[in-house]
Design an enzyme around this catalytic site. Sequence first.
Site, PDB file in Angstrom:
ATOM      1  CE  LYS A   1       0.647 -13.223   4.325  1.00 49.80           C
ATOM      2  NZ  LYS A   1       2.174 -13.459   4.819  1.00 49.80           N
ATOM      3  CD  GLU A   2      -3.157  -5.428   3.559  1.00 51.36           C
ATOM      4  OE1 GLU A   2      -2.944  -5.908   2.518  1.00 51.36           O
ATOM      5  OE2 GLU A   2      -2.360  -4.259   3.773  1.00 51.36           O
ATOM      6  N   PRO A   3      -6.257  -9.362   3.300  1.00 53.58           N
ATOM      7  CG  PRO A   3      -7.730  -8.935   1.376  1.00 53.58           C
ATOM      8  CD  PRO A   3      -6.217  -8.831   1.805  1.00 53.58           C
TER       9      PRO A   3
ATOM     10  CD  GLN B   1      -2.954  -0.867   2.356  1.00 53.34           C
ATOM     11  OE1 GLN B   1      -3.925  -0.017   2.286  1.00 53.34           O
ATOM     12  NE2 GLN B   1      -3.088  -1.651   3.257  1.00 53.34           N
TER      13      GLN B   1
END
Length: 258
Positions: free
Chosen positions: A148-150, A129
Amino acid sequence: MTISAAELASSGLQFEIDDAVATVTLNRPERRNAMTPGMWRGLAAIGSALPSRIRVVVVRGAGSSFSSGIDLRMFAAEGLPGEEPVPSAADAGFEQWVAGCQAGFLWLRDPSIVSVAAVQGHAIGAGCQLALACDLRVLADDARLCVKEPALGLVPDLTGTKPLVDIVGLPRAIELCLTARTIDAHEAAALRLGELVVAPADLDEAIADLVAALLATDAAASRATKELLAQAAGNTLEQQAAAERRAQAALLRGRLTG
Ligand code: ACO
């Protein structure tokens, strides 16, 4: 908001100014430049105190990776030494706290500067980001990008979703985020997530060339043009044509009046 070099260093940042160019370096290579809220506050402080003569901001990471994303120790029960714990999402101030973190990213889109991410190695999660927060990205061919957050049960909330959709389009953004797939530099460039792919050893030179080319253009025209381009997607053709006229008049009037 101002911040001392010592405070920046303790938040894992290095900041240098050379004439009209500022360089922000994530400087925690032993942790692959894992990021903390303190680092985001440091980035926000840099942005809010940026001297008006700065035209280009280069964002880079020390060592083998651009950034491995949020420091995962933040999520451990014992937290991270020297960092206040992440507030509970049940707290009334939680969204305000996230807004404070986002402030470290948003200033990189300011019309008065061009921001350039120099990305080598991994740019994961918050690191990806941060690269997306910049106007331009130059990728070393070992770059690996991953939203990768999800996969970790989170949404990307550090301002990355809009530039991602703007650049790659909605279907590809859904695919990238919801699979949390890692893409290499060449796929990233094909998706227009990088303006240029170079050998890792050539990254510094490529950045220097790009910075020199950006500085060679008239400063006032560059600022006004960036502002114009940034609003184009939200405007109709007629609105954009009107914005062009206004911008040209303001630019040339400014020159007449000195
Ligand atoms: N948070 C905290 N520590 C980290 C992080 C991180 N995000 N990334 C790396 N480190 C530490 C490792 O624990 C290791 O510490 P140690 O030397 O004490 O064992 C050190 O940095 C080096 O890491 P390695 O994994 O050995 O380095 P390598 O170059 O092989 O791999 C990579 C780099 C791919 C980045 C790997 O470290 C990794 O996958 N890290 C986690 C990435 C991640 O899931 N980030 C969160 C994304 S979601 C978000 O940002 C909101």
